[in-house]
Design an enzyme around this catalytic site. Structure first.
Site, PDB file in Angstrom:
ATOM      1  N   PRO A 394       0.826  -1.216   0.000  1.00 50.99           N
ATOM      2  CG  PRO A 394      -0.672  -1.542   1.743  1.00 50.99           C
ATOM      3  CD  PRO A 394       0.632  -2.025   1.207  1.00 50.99           C
ATOM      4  CE  LYS A 398      -1.313  -1.356  -5.077  1.00 52.81           C
ATOM      5  NZ  LYS A 398      -0.696  -0.808  -3.844  1.00 52.81           N
ATOM      6  CB  SER A 715      12.437 -16.904   2.669  1.00 52.02           C
ATOM      7  OG  SER A 715      11.688 -16.178   3.608  1.00 52.02           O
ATOM      8  CE  LYS A 758      12.038 -12.329   1.535  1.00 55.39           C
ATOM      9  NZ  LYS A 758      12.330 -13.753   1.295  1.00 55.39           N
TER      10      LYS A 758
END
Length: 846
Positions: A394, A398, A715, A758
């Protein structure tokens, strides 16, 4: 309410007719008169007159038609003597010749007031109740019943204010019933209010209640006055409710009929006036619609035929008919929609690029895709519009990007949110058989745009729901398929509508909730979070000018330095987008506006040292270095739908039996990664310098902080491996290093997703070096160099070199000494709790 209806009720012992015309005023007796009446002596052997359908109450006067032989004998003899008889109701009024078992045990002593001989041989008498008695036993049954009776004294158990309030309440309720009932004259209300004796009032109302004979007999047999009062009040309230409901229904029906008559009358008048003027409003509507249909451009032949057919139906339908409005509305929808009416695209690539750069900083991938579309459209005029999906956290722009794209193409822009939609009809529309039916949101947006080639934004497409009303995502499959949407059929319109010229842009925070077939129809463009430098530029170019204008300031009155913006971004926000940054900039502007409005200052330049005075203490800290000052703590990198984040993994040991405890609300995949790491270390404990006792006599506890947030994903494999190895080797994890990657039993490091998010999270947290899987090198190559900056990135394809890279060279304590267990303690039992079956709630970490 009342059977008596202000006429004295006729109680028949033989038949139910013949005395309707007898009328007598209600006897209004005082309490003294009532006492004299009720306390009169009762003969020991009392003649009993059975009544079929009446219960006589003390003080009440009723006329009775006497026809049975034994009853005639009783009346004749009593009238010639003391005129005193006993009146008892029959249990079953259908029995013509009752026996003593067919009569109730309680009755009323009555005095014959008047005797009238009828032409048919029967006699009519008027009797007045005096007091209540209880039958002890019947002494004679021929020629009529006689019984030995005892007085039944009623208990006046209330007095004073309570009695007055109760009597007033019962009078008011009875008066309301009289006023609401159309068959009771209004004089009855006056008569009731003039009754002064409480006992007689209750007897009179009880006698006239519209209840069954058994209920009236029950009232007669109640000894306590208060109990009988409550019972009567209950019957009155029930009757009042029925009458109120009847009145509401009668009023509503009358109102509906009056409205219909009024509408009909006014329409007839209007019709007469229009005929006198030579006008016809219905025909005018049809004529106007025909004119619009003739002028409508681009209307397909099928739609034109349907409109003509509906116009013919409209001509034959009176405007007072409900179908008139439905048909009229349907034709208007056909004529309001843009059929082939398009806005002209401006195919100036430089202009389009300039507009995109004006509105948004960065987002090169999106801008490049739009320019490519314009370039192909310039060369190939009939190219189908692309269907894009902007996917990212967010606040990264967009939705606002869709407006810029529409402006750069010179097209209309329409947006609607799909978040929370459950009904398929929101997309496809409702069938016209339903009252208030409308087309779906797609066609409603097309009507609003007034052009057949708008830019249409489907916001929050990942938050569409589904239930028993259908699955909206299934309807979107046709809308977002370039091979099918040239003939989209809405349930309301039921005509092919061409959506192929519409440029659809969907937005989503997560792709996981979008069904695979729908995801396959869209071109996914990932919009990652912004770096510190990008946020500073966005604030400088867009956010500060916007907040200056919104807070009534001018550019001369406020200036915010670049260093101050960096301080706000670093210490007061922690997000992928810029929404919170805009709020903080707005807070700074409002603070300056308040000072200027208070005549404290005329203008102000905000520097680094002013930020804390305006926004307060810093809200976010980089605690990576502090967290990793002890063995057993490593720093991982996680992906969430709101962007990237750092993740601390803590490991500790305690004496036990080699059990594994896992906390922090981890999912199954993450737990399995921890087990893989332990298995890998056990297989190589000698070469890593880990004592064998560490696995046998020590329990391992793994915890991931922020326990309220569910976590899962593969991960965290190398992060878990590093934390466990750190605690077993007693070597600390380097504080400025973070890592991500999946591990296997064979020692491989597998690629993971969300690399850009990341890496940005690592930059925000002050990390200096990031370890990534070798196969993720391609993802890093797509990240701009200025984003990476001085961040060091090292790649791994196997786990062997991992520990030498992430762990300090020297241990804090010799692991052989740390994990040494005396021989006399090796058989001890552990009291630790196995938490391997911890909660299995899942949140996306990778």
């Amino acid at each position: 309410m009342f059977d008596q209806r202000f006429k004295i009720q006729t109680a028949f012992d033989d038949q139910n007719d013949g005395f309707d015309d007898f009328e007598q005023a209600i006897p209004l007796m005082s309490e003294e008169e009532e006492r004299e009446l009720t306390e009169a002596e009762i003969p020991d052997n009392l003649p009993i007159l059975p009544l079929k359908n009446t219960v006589l109450f003390p003080g009440v006067v009723v006329p009775i038609t006497v026809g049975r032989d034994r009853s005639l004998s009783l009346v004749k003899e009593a009238y010639e003597n003391d005129k005193i008889i006993g009146v008892v109701a029959q249990k079953d009024e259908s029995i013509e010749n009752p026996t003593k078992d067919d009569l109730y045990k309680f009755g009323t002593v009555a005095q014959i007031l008047k005797l009238i001989k009828m032409p048919d041989g029967s006699k009519s008498i008027v009797i007045q109740g005096k007091s209540i008695f209880e039958v002890q036993n019947f002494t004679e049954d021929s020629p009529y019943f006689k019984a030995s009776v005892e007085p039944f004294k009623q208990d006046m158990d209330i007095a004073g204010v309570e009695l007055d309030a109760s009597i007033r309440s019962i009078k008011e309720t009875a008066s309301k019933i009289v006023n609401l009932s159309p068959n009771i004259p209004s004089e009855a209300s006056i008569a009731i209010n003039n009754i002064s004796s409480p006992s007689f009032l209750l007897n009179f109302i009880s006698s006239n209640l519209q209840v069954s004979l058994a209920n009236k007999q029950e009232l007669l047999e109640i000894r306590k006055f208060s109990e009988r009062l409550d019972k009567v009040m209950g019957y009155l309230n029930k009757e009042l409710q029925v009458l109120n409901l009847s009145e509401e229904i009668r009023t509503k029906v009358k109102s509906d009929i009056d409205d219909q008559q009024r509408d009909f009358y006014l329409r007839q008048q209007m019709k007469a006036i229009q005929e006198a003027l030579g006008e016809d409003s219905e025909q005018q509507d049809v004529v106007k619609l025909r004119e619009r249909l003739a002028k409508k451009k681009g209307l397909p032949e099928e739609a034109k035929k349907t409109a003509e057919k509906e116009l013919q139906r409209l001509e034959m339908t009176p405007n007072s008919s409900p179908n008139y409005g439905i048909i009229h509305g349907y034709i208007e929808w056909i004529l309001d929609l843009p059929w082939g009416e398009t806005s002209e695209d401006k195919l100036d690539l430089k202009r389009a690029r300039k507009i995109l750069d004006e509105d948004h900083y960065g987002l090169e991938k999106v801008k490049k895709r739009i320019i490519e579309y314009l370039a192909v459209l310039k060369l190939k005029k009939d190219m189908k519009a692309p269907i894009l999906c902007f996917y990212g956290p967010p606040g990264v722009g967009k939705t606002s990007l869709g407006k810029s794209i529409a402006r750069s193409l010179n097209r209309e822009f329409e947006r609607f949110s799909l978040g929370g939609i459950h009904d398929e009809a929101e997309i496809r529309g409702h069938r016209r058989t339903y009252i208030g039916a409308l087309p779906g949101r797609i066609l409603r947006a097309m009507k609003k745009a007034e052009k057949a080639n708008p830019v249409m934004m489907l916001d929050e497409i990942d938050k569409v729901g589904s239930d028993f009303r259908g699955d909206p995502t299934s309807a979107l499959l046709e809308v977002l398929d370039p091979e099918q949407n040239n003939s989209f059929i809405d349930n309301y319109l039921e005509l092919d509508y061409d959506l192929s010229k519409v440029m659809f842009i969907a937005t989503a925070n997560s792709l996981d909730t979008i069904p695979a077939p729908l995801r396959d129809r869209m071109e996914i463009i990932n919009i990652s979070g912004y770096t510190l430098e990008e946020k500073v530029e966005i604030a400088r170019k867009y956010l500060i000018p916007k907040q200056i204008e919104e807070n009534g300031l001018t550019k001369k009155q406020i200036k915010i330095s670049k260093a101050a913006l960096e301080r706000i971004v670093d210490q007061y926000t922690r997000e992928s987008g810029v929404r919170n940054l805009e709020r903080q900039v707005g807070s700074v502007c409002r603070n300056i506006a308040a000072r200027i409005a208070g005549d404290e200052i005329e203008k102000m330049s905000v520097g680094v040292n002013d930020i804390q005075d305006i926004l307060g203490k810093r809200k976010f800290f980089s605690d990576v270095a502090e967290r990793t000052t002890v063995p057993g703590v490593s720093t991982g990198l996680a992906w969430t739908q709101y962007g990237g984040d750092i993740l601390f993994i803590e490991a500790s040991v305690s004496k036990g039996t080699g059990k594994l405890h896992i906390t922090g609300q981890l999912g199954d995949v993450m737990k399995e990664s921890a087990m893989l790491a332990i298995s890998y270390l056990r297989a190589r404990y000698e070469e890593l310098g880990i004592p064998e006792e560490a696995f046998k006599y020590w329990d391992l506890h793994i915890h991931v902080p922020q326990g309220a947030v569910p976590k899962d994903g593969p991960s965290a494999g190398i992060s878990l491996m590093s934390a466990i190895a750190s605690i077993f080797t007693q070597r600390k994890v380097k504080g400025t290093l973070a890592m991500t990657g999946e591990i296997t039993l064979r020692g491989l490091v597998l690629p993971v997703g969300g690399i850009k998010e990341k890496v940005l999270a690592a930059k925000r947290a002050g990390i200096e070096k990031v370890l990534l899987p070798q196969k993720n090198e391609k993802d890093v190559s797509e990240i701009e160099e200025e984003v990476i900056g001085d961040l060091q990135i090292e790649y791994l394809d196997r786990m062997e070199p991992l520990l030498d890279i992430v762990l300090e060279k020297d241990p804090v304590q010799d692991p052989k000494i740390f994990f040494h267990v005396p021989e006399n303690q090796k058989d001890g039992k552990s009291n630790s709790i196995d938490d391997s079956d911890a909660r299995k709630e899942i949140a996306v970490m990778d």
